[in-house]
Design a protein around this motif. Structure first.
Motif, mmCIF file in Angstrom:
data_model
loop_
_atom_site.group_PDB
_atom_site.id
_atom_site.type_symbol
_atom_site.label_atom_id
_atom_site.label_comp_id
_atom_site.label_asym_id
_atom_site.label_seq_id
_atom_site.Cartn_x
_atom_site.Cartn_y
_atom_site.Cartn_z
ATOM 1 N N ASP A 168 0.821 -1.209 0.000
ATOM 2 C CA ASP A 168 0.000 0.000 0.000
ATOM 3 C C ASP A 168 0.858 1.262 0.000
ATOM 4 N N ARG A 169 2.162 1.094 0.316
ATOM 5 C CA ARG A 169 3.100 2.212 0.341
ATOM 6 C C ARG A 169 4.509 1.645 0.263
ATOM 7 N N ALA A 170 5.492 2.526 0.095
ATOM 8 C CA ALA A 170 6.884 2.095 0.016
ATOM 9 C C ALA A 170 7.298 1.420 1.313
ATOM 10 N N GLN A 171 8.115 0.388 1.177
ATOM 11 C CA GLN A 171 8.557 -0.368 2.344
ATOM 12 C C GLN A 171 9.832 0.241 2.933
ATOM 13 N N GLU A 172 9.670 1.453 3.490
ATOM 14 C CA GLU A 172 10.764 2.118 4.178
ATOM 15 C C GLU A 172 10.351 2.655 5.549
ATOM 16 N N GLY A 173 9.036 2.727 5.772
ATOM 17 C CA GLY A 173 8.547 3.354 6.998
ATOM 18 C C GLY A 173 8.893 2.597 8.259
ATOM 19 N N ASP A 174 9.187 1.287 8.159
ATOM 20 C CA ASP A 174 9.522 0.511 9.347
ATOM 21 C C ASP A 174 11.025 0.334 9.516
ATOM 22 N N LEU A 175 11.839 1.063 8.719
ATOM 23 C CA LEU A 175 13.295 0.983 8.848
ATOM 24 C C LEU A 175 13.783 2.022 9.850
ATOM 25 N N GLN A 176 14.632 1.597 10.771
ATOM 26 C CA GLN A 176 15.169 2.507 11.786
ATOM 27 C C GLN A 176 16.467 3.163 11.365
ATOM 28 N N ASN A 177 17.148 2.605 10.388
ATOM 29 C CA ASN A 177 18.396 3.202 9.931
ATOM 30 C C ASN A 177 18.084 4.401 9.037
ATOM 31 N N ARG A 178 17.784 5.516 9.714
ATOM 32 C CA ARG A 178 17.370 6.734 9.026
ATOM 33 C C ARG A 178 17.671 7.925 9.924
ATOM 34 N N ARG A 179 17.585 9.085 9.363
ATOM 35 C CA ARG A 179 17.745 10.320 10.127
ATOM 36 C C ARG A 179 16.652 11.299 9.718
ATOM 37 N N TRP A 180 16.114 12.004 10.717
ATOM 38 C CA TRP A 180 15.172 13.090 10.493
ATOM 39 C C TRP A 180 15.778 14.333 11.130
ATOM 40 N N VAL A 181 16.017 15.344 10.299
ATOM 41 C CA VAL A 181 16.723 16.547 10.746
ATOM 42 C C VAL A 181 15.797 17.744 10.596
ATOM 43 N N GLU A 182 15.664 18.513 11.668
ATOM 44 C CA GLU A 182 14.837 19.713 11.633
ATOM 45 C C GLU A 182 15.675 20.931 11.982
ATOM 46 N N THR A 183 15.360 22.062 11.354
ATOM 47 C CA THR A 183 16.016 23.322 11.689
ATOM 48 C C THR A 183 15.013 24.237 12.371
ATOM 49 N N GLY A 184 15.515 25.037 13.273
ATOM 50 C CA GLY A 184 14.650 26.008 13.931
ATOM 51 C C GLY A 184 14.318 27.167 13.008
ATOM 52 N N GLU A 185 13.325 27.968 13.406
ATOM 53 C CA GLU A 185 12.907 29.081 12.560
ATOM 54 C C GLU A 185 14.008 30.101 12.365
ATOM 55 N N ASN A 186 14.908 30.237 13.367
ATOM 56 C CA ASN A 186 15.989 31.214 13.251
ATOM 57 C C ASN A 186 17.235 30.625 12.594
ATOM 58 N N MET A 187 17.139 29.382 12.133
ATOM 59 C CA MET A 187 18.231 28.698 11.427
ATOM 60 C C MET A 187 19.499 28.594 12.276
ATOM 61 N N ASP A 188 19.358 28.610 13.624
ATOM 62 C CA ASP A 188 20.545 28.557 14.481
ATOM 63 C C ASP A 188 20.629 27.247 15.252
ATOM 64 N N GLU A 189 19.771 26.293 14.904
ATOM 65 C CA GLU A 189 19.748 25.050 15.662
ATOM 66 C C GLU A 189 19.298 23.891 14.768
ATOM 67 N N LEU A 190 19.982 22.767 14.909
ATOM 68 C CA LEU A 190 19.577 21.538 14.234
ATOM 69 C C LEU A 190 19.200 20.514 15.288
ATOM 70 N N SER A 191 18.110 19.819 15.069
ATOM 71 C CA SER A 191 17.747 18.724 15.958
ATOM 72 C C SER A 191 17.698 17.440 15.128
ATOM 73 N N TRP A 192 18.194 16.365 15.734
ATOM 74 C CA TRP A 192 18.352 15.099 15.020
ATOM 75 C C TRP A 192 17.529 14.014 15.704
ATOM 76 N N GLU A 193 16.858 13.216 14.896
ATOM 77 C CA GLU A 193 16.194 12.015 15.394
ATOM 78 C C GLU A 193 16.942 10.817 14.822
ATOM 79 N N THR A 194 17.486 9.981 15.718
ATOM 80 C CA THR A 194 18.298 8.831 15.277
ATOM 81 C C THR A 194 17.519 7.528 15.305
ATOM 82 N N TYR A 195 16.314 7.523 15.844
ATOM 83 C CA TYR A 195 15.460 6.329 15.901
ATOM 84 C C TYR A 195 16.153 5.163 16.595
ATOM 85 N N GLY A 196 17.018 5.516 17.555
ATOM 86 C CA GLY A 196 17.657 4.466 18.357
ATOM 87 C C GLY A 196 18.822 3.769 17.685
#
Length: 777
Positions: free
Chosen positions: A724-752
């Motif tokens: 029903d969708r791509a088979q990547e959503g259950d993979l933990q070897n990934r990174r999600w990176v967000e920047t703050g509105e002032n572009m002075d901070e990065l936050s990382w999600e490592t999924y363990g």
């Protein structure tokens, strides 16, 4: 043995951290990488029904065949065996019928019985033949029978092959040797003057030339012709051909009836020794391009005269399973699980590795994925090049398997598996012939950045998602004569499966002539690279969810269309998809420009109402045989003449080809074209036969050996609405990176899954080549 090669992965990540950056991503796990830890054990759901016969079974079969009470009148084979004797050529594992396997693996049916495939050369019969038998059920008991194996062949004679077309083994070689030695002794003075060598016979101490001969040796089994080409004996004799050919007519088992057809040199044919000598003495025969005897130029060793590349004294990058092995193995049942995949492996003498019951997340995709044949057809105006067609199963892919060198053929830390096959009464074991390893794919499985990292982009913030791509590889190499074939099956984490084959090794070269350029280039002083095709046929018995499948062709077509919101355009070109199922068994080629999609589909649908299926995606160098009507490949190579073929599964059609077919191009034992008899393939159990390979446009860079980089071919099987969708959503070897509105901070999600930091200890084997073992039953 651990060597002193030790690498420490440590230090900060590449790049510069911005003020206030969250540096969680730079944390490392410490300790051992687990590179040499064995794969975790898993228990296979069922005993492997495709497993090869055991050493004990082989020994018992051998004894049964040679028991006088059996009535086969067999001689124990040896180097003194006559071609008029009856003797066992080989024993192998017979393909287990799918109709017997499915009730067992999918339900509570009984485990299907094992049978052996036995080939006996029956030269002692009034009409000598090669005959195939099936022996079973195994283990040998009072219920075991020896029956002719006829049901898998459609050529009209079952498992019977005429003597003239049978494998050219030691006994047949010995029978024709006296005639060859006699002819060559008569012209020894001439060959000494032309080539600085002569052939007086294989056992004669004066002999300093060697020879090779081609297949097919027969066209339909009614005659036999041996085309002999001479060479200098060396490790690289394939690249040292001499312009001297002897053609012998050798029909039947009586050597007194063998005759000389003629001698060929200087692009001239001489029907008798006398005619050849007359031409030589008249000065009409010359050796314009002498072949050097030195072999060093063609050996796969480092050539110091080519210089040194900067920093090449450092070990090249390696693929290492840093976090430890992520696959599980039942070594006894040859069963593997990895990231949702599961499958069984099997091995046979003739075909090598086969993979069965391939499932992803518990749903079967493919019942059988196996090599069927590797055909090679050559071009030229010399007797050998012009008539050569090889079927490499004729020599046995499983028996020609090669030891794999860790760190070069396979990554350090790969799981190395031994393989075995019957050899006489014993079973030969070859260590480290199959490797299993997980490797980085060299690219992310998926990535996307939303917004922009710069304020001028107007977003003020940005998100980045990246998913790591990796695959489990199952690999082996077979060295068949002059070529090494590397077979690789890659199980990707997204549910796709790639099959690839690569070829390296010595060209089968021809003597160089100024007039032969249309058949290949000059690649050395007196050597021409003969153009040829490599076509490697595979079998993919798809079971998309079950055995009720169809083969859909979706074509991208250009049509004329008008749209009311663009009245000024009138009628204009537009693309449309036109999908339809193949109705009957067919051979087909990929459409130009990649404008068609080929999918094996189920009638079952996904959440969006689309039929679930797997797409067949052409990869690199998907070819078929160039020649369609050569007398040397007319009917025995039908499986090599299209990109794809689709048939209904039948127990009577387990193989695309017969290993003895090569010498029967005009009266094959197995005629693949007869598979296509008009039967419906809609909502049926389907096999897709596909070809990989290369048109080998030979080049000077094929010296010393052909390179894997160019001589490669691949195909991909990918989900097409299967999920029903791509088979990547259950993979933990990934990174999600967000920047703050002032572009002075990065936050990382490592999924363990933090980065690994560890000592990597690499080892080198004491010897790159390990001894064969022989196991008695």
């Amino acid at each position: 043995m651990l060597s002193s090669l030790i690498f420490v992965l440590s230090g900060a990540a590449l790049g510069v951290a911005r003020p206030g950056q969250n540096v969680e991503n730079t944390k490392r796990q410490s300790g051992s990488c687990g590179t040499y830890e064995p794969a975790a054990a898993v228990k296979a759901p069922k005993t492997n029904p495709w497993a090869q016969i055991t050493p004990a079974d082989n020994a018992a079969i051998w004894d049964l065949l040679h028991d006088p009470a059996t009535g086969l009148n067999l001689t124990l084979p040896s180097f003194t065996t006559e071609q008029t004797d009856n003797y066992v050529a080989f024993i192998d594992t017979l393909h287990t019928n799918k109709s017997a396997v499915l009730p067992y693996v999918d339900g509570n049916g009984p485990q299907p019985p094992k049978y052996a495939r036995v080939v006996i050369f029956e030269g002692g019969k009034k009409v000598p033949v090669s005959q195939e038998y099936m022996v079973g059920p195994l283990p040998v008991s009072s219920n075991t029978t020896i029956q002719k194996l006829d049901y898998i062949f459609n050529g009209g004679k079952g498992g019977t092959v005429p003597f003239n077309a049978r494998f050219f083994d030691v006994s047949r070689d010995a029978a024709s040797e006296p005639l060859l030695a006699s002819v060559m002794t008569e012209v020894a003075d001439i060959t000494q003057k032309l080539f600085g060598g002569a052939y007086y016979g294989a056992e004669d101490e004066r002999t300093d030339l060697t020879f090779t001969f081609d297949t097919p040796v027969s066209l339909d089994g009614s005659q036999a012709v041996r085309i002999v080409m001479f060479r200098y004996p060396s490790e690289v004799e394939f690249l040292q051909p001499l312009d001297f050919y002897v053609i012998l007519d050798i029909p039947g088992t009586d050597p007194s009836k063998y005759t000389l057809r003629g001698i060929v040199t200087n692009e001239k044919f001489f029907p008798t020794v006398a005619k050849f000598r007359e031409a030589f003495e008249a000065g009409q025969i010359v050796n314009e391009f002498p072949q050097p005897r030195d072999a060093e130029w063609a050996q796969l060793t480092r050539k110091k005269e080519m210089g040194t590349r900067t920093l090449e004294d450092r070990l090249a990058p390696q693929s290492i399973e840093l976090g430890g092995k992520r696959y599980k193995l039942d070594a006894e049942q040859n069963y593997v699980e990895y990231m949702g995949w599961s499958f069984y492996m099997s091995w046979t003498r003739q075909l090598g590795l086969a993979i069965y019951d391939i499932k992803f997340k518990g749903e079967r995709i493919i019942y059988e994925l196996s090599l069927q044949e590797a055909a090679a057809q050559y071009a030229g105006n010399t007797p050998k090049a012009a008539s050569t067609v090889y079927h490499d199963t004729h020599y046995g892919f499983g028996a020609q398997s090669a030891v794999l060198l860790e760190g070069f053929d396979c990554p350090f830390g790969a799981t190395m598996l031994n393989v075995s096959y019957p050899e006489g009464r014993a079973t030969t074991v070859k260590p480290q012939a199959v490797c299993i390893f997980e490797a980085d794919s060299g690219f992310p499985l998926a990535r996307h950045r939303t917004g922009g990292f710069e304020p001028s982009d107007g977003y003020g913030f940005s998100n980045l998602g990246v998913v790591k791509a990796s695959a489990l590889h199952v690999r082996h190499v077979a060295t068949v004569g002059n070529y090494d074939y590397l077979f690789d099956f890659a199980f990707n984490v997204d549910g796709s499966l790639e099959v690839s084959v690569r070829a390296s090794g010595y060209l089968q070269a021809s003597p160089y002539y100024k007039t032969q350029g249309r058949f290949g280039p000059r690649i050395h002083n007196s050597t021409q690279g003969s153009y040829h095709d490599h076509v490697v046929t595979f079998k993919a018995d798809f079971d998309i969810l079950d055995t009720k499948n169809s083969f859909q062709v979706t074509s991208l077509q250009t049509v004329q269309q008008s749209q009311p919101w663009f009245p000024e355009l009138g009628s204009f070109d537009q693309m449309e998809l036109h999908a339809s199922n193949l109705k009957t068994e067919s051979q087909l080629n990929f459409d130009p420009n990649g404008q068609s999609m080929y999918t094996v589909t189920s009638d079952k649908t996904n959440a969006w109402g689309e039929k679930r299926g797997y797409r067949i995606v052409p990869g690199h160098s998907n070819i078929h045989l160039t020649s369609s009507n050569s007398p040397f490949s007319r009917k025995q190579s039908e499986m090599s003449k299209s990109h794809l073929a689709v048939t209904r599964v039948k127990d009577t059609e387990p193989y695309a080809n017969s290993w003895q077919n090569v010498n029967l191009p005009q009266a094959p034992q197995q005629d693949f074209s007869k598979f296509f008899d008009g039967e419906s393939i809609e909502n049926e159990d389907l096999t897709v036969w596909f070809n990989l390979g290369m048109h080998h446009f030979t080049r000077s860079e094929d010296i010393p050996v052909t390179l894997f980089t160019e001589a490669s071919s691949s195909i991909l099987f990918a989900p097409q609405n299967f999920f029903d969708r791509a088979q990547e959503g259950d993979l933990q070897n990934r990174r999600w990176v967000e920047t703050g509105e002032n572009m002075d901070e990065l936050s990382w999600e490592t999924y363990g899954v933090p980065l690994a930091g560890c000592d990597v200890r690499l080892r080198e084997p004491v010897s790159g080549i390990l001894p064969w073992e022989s196991v008695e039953g």
